[in-house]
Design a protein around this motif. Structure first.
Motif, PDB file in Angstrom:
ATOM      1  N   ARG A  44       0.840  -1.209   0.000  1.00  0.00           N
ATOM      2  CA  ARG A  44       0.000   0.000   0.000  1.00  0.00           C
ATOM      3  C   ARG A  44       0.870   1.252   0.000  1.00  0.00           C
ATOM      4  O   ARG A  44       0.596   2.224  -0.704  1.00  0.00           O
ATOM      5  N   LEU A  47       2.314   1.744  -3.465  1.00  0.00           N
ATOM      6  CA  LEU A  47       1.298   2.318  -4.356  1.00  0.00           C
ATOM      7  C   LEU A  47       1.138   3.814  -4.092  1.00  0.00           C
ATOM      8  O   LEU A  47       1.063   4.615  -5.036  1.00  0.00           O
ATOM      9  N   GLN A  48       1.085   4.185  -2.835  1.00  0.00           N
ATOM     10  CA  GLN A  48       0.971   5.599  -2.476  1.00  0.00           C
ATOM     11  C   GLN A  48       2.143   6.393  -3.048  1.00  0.00           C
ATOM     12  O   GLN A  48       1.952   7.454  -3.643  1.00  0.00           O
ATOM     13  N   PHE A  51       1.755   6.728  -6.932  1.00  0.00           N
ATOM     14  CA  PHE A  51       0.753   7.687  -7.393  1.00  0.00           C
ATOM     15  C   PHE A  51       1.033   9.108  -6.924  1.00  0.00           C
ATOM     16  O   PHE A  51       0.886  10.051  -7.690  1.00  0.00           O
ATOM     17  N   ILE A 109      -4.565  -0.861 -11.082  1.00  0.00           N
ATOM     18  CA  ILE A 109      -5.305   0.245 -10.472  1.00  0.00           C
ATOM     19  C   ILE A 109      -4.825   1.528 -11.142  1.00  0.00           C
ATOM     20  O   ILE A 109      -3.629   1.693 -11.403  1.00  0.00           O
ATOM     21  N   GLU A 113      -8.606   5.940  -9.599  1.00  0.00           N
ATOM     22  CA  GLU A 113      -9.190   4.952  -8.690  1.00  0.00           C
ATOM     23  C   GLU A 113      -8.509   5.027  -7.323  1.00  0.00           C
ATOM     24  O   GLU A 113      -9.169   4.969  -6.286  1.00  0.00           O
ATOM     25  N   TRP A 114      -7.185   5.123  -7.337  1.00  0.00           N
ATOM     26  CA  TRP A 114      -6.426   5.244  -6.089  1.00  0.00           C
ATOM     27  C   TRP A 114      -6.897   6.473  -5.311  1.00  0.00           C
ATOM     28  O   TRP A 114      -7.170   6.404  -4.117  1.00  0.00           O
ATOM     29  N   GLN A 115      -7.004   7.599  -6.002  1.00  0.00           N
ATOM     30  CA  GLN A 115      -7.407   8.850  -5.352  1.00  0.00           C
ATOM     31  C   GLN A 115      -8.816   8.720  -4.760  1.00  0.00           C
ATOM     32  O   GLN A 115      -9.054   9.120  -3.630  1.00  0.00           O
ATOM     33  N   ASN A 117     -10.354   6.053  -3.776  1.00  0.00           N
ATOM     34  CA  ASN A 117     -10.346   5.116  -2.658  1.00  0.00           C
ATOM     35  C   ASN A 117      -9.599   5.637  -1.433  1.00  0.00           C
ATOM     36  O   ASN A 117      -9.688   5.032  -0.366  1.00  0.00           O
ATOM     37  N   ASN A 118      -8.854   6.712  -1.593  1.00  0.00           N
ATOM     38  CA  ASN A 118      -8.021   7.210  -0.497  1.00  0.00           C
ATOM     39  C   ASN A 118      -8.324   8.650  -0.132  1.00  0.00           C
ATOM     40  O   ASN A 118      -7.460   9.360   0.392  1.00  0.00           O
TER      41      ASN A 118
END
Length: 119
Positions: A44, A47-48, A51, A109, A113-115, A117-118
């Motif tokens: 995670r 991924l952060q 992005f 992803i 989508e990441w943004q 979801n977070n």
């Protein structure tokens, strides 16, 4: 007591063409440390970083369909299964030198989508 023992490894590399801003993540963890959330937490964070710092457009991952722990991890990270590749790669050969092919799931992803979801 600190032991400085390596319990896993995260792979993160940009794919070509570089203009597409796509990165691939992968991981290997010592089975003795499964079930503690280390792979999820580390992945995670990668991924952060991808992005938010590298401005990746898309991050992908591949895993063996027989490795349920791996594809469940990718789903916990809210990655989507995009494909099932037949005989994608081999890591071993038979005694006769023939490749032993493995199938692979592909997950991905996108940055938006990441943004979402977070937030």
């Amino acid at each position: 007591m600190i032991t400085y023992k390596m319990i896993g490894h995260i792979y993160f590399n940009q794919t070509v063409p570089f203009e597409f801003l796509t990165w691939e993540i992968g991981y290997i963890f010592n089975p003795r440390y499964y079930g503690n959330g280390y792979a999820t937490e580390a992945s995670r964070r990668v991924l952060q970083y991808g992005f938010e710092e590298l401005k990746a457009h898309r991050i992908i991952a591949m895993c063996n369909p027989e490795n349920a722990s791996s594809w469940r991890l990718l789903e916990r990270l809210l990655m989507r299964k995009e494909g099932h590749h037949m005989k994608k790669a081999f890591f071993n050969k038979t005694e006769e030198g023939q490749p032993i092919w493995h199938n692979a799931y592909q997950y991905a992803i996108l940055a938006d989508e990441w943004q979402r979801n977070n937030e």
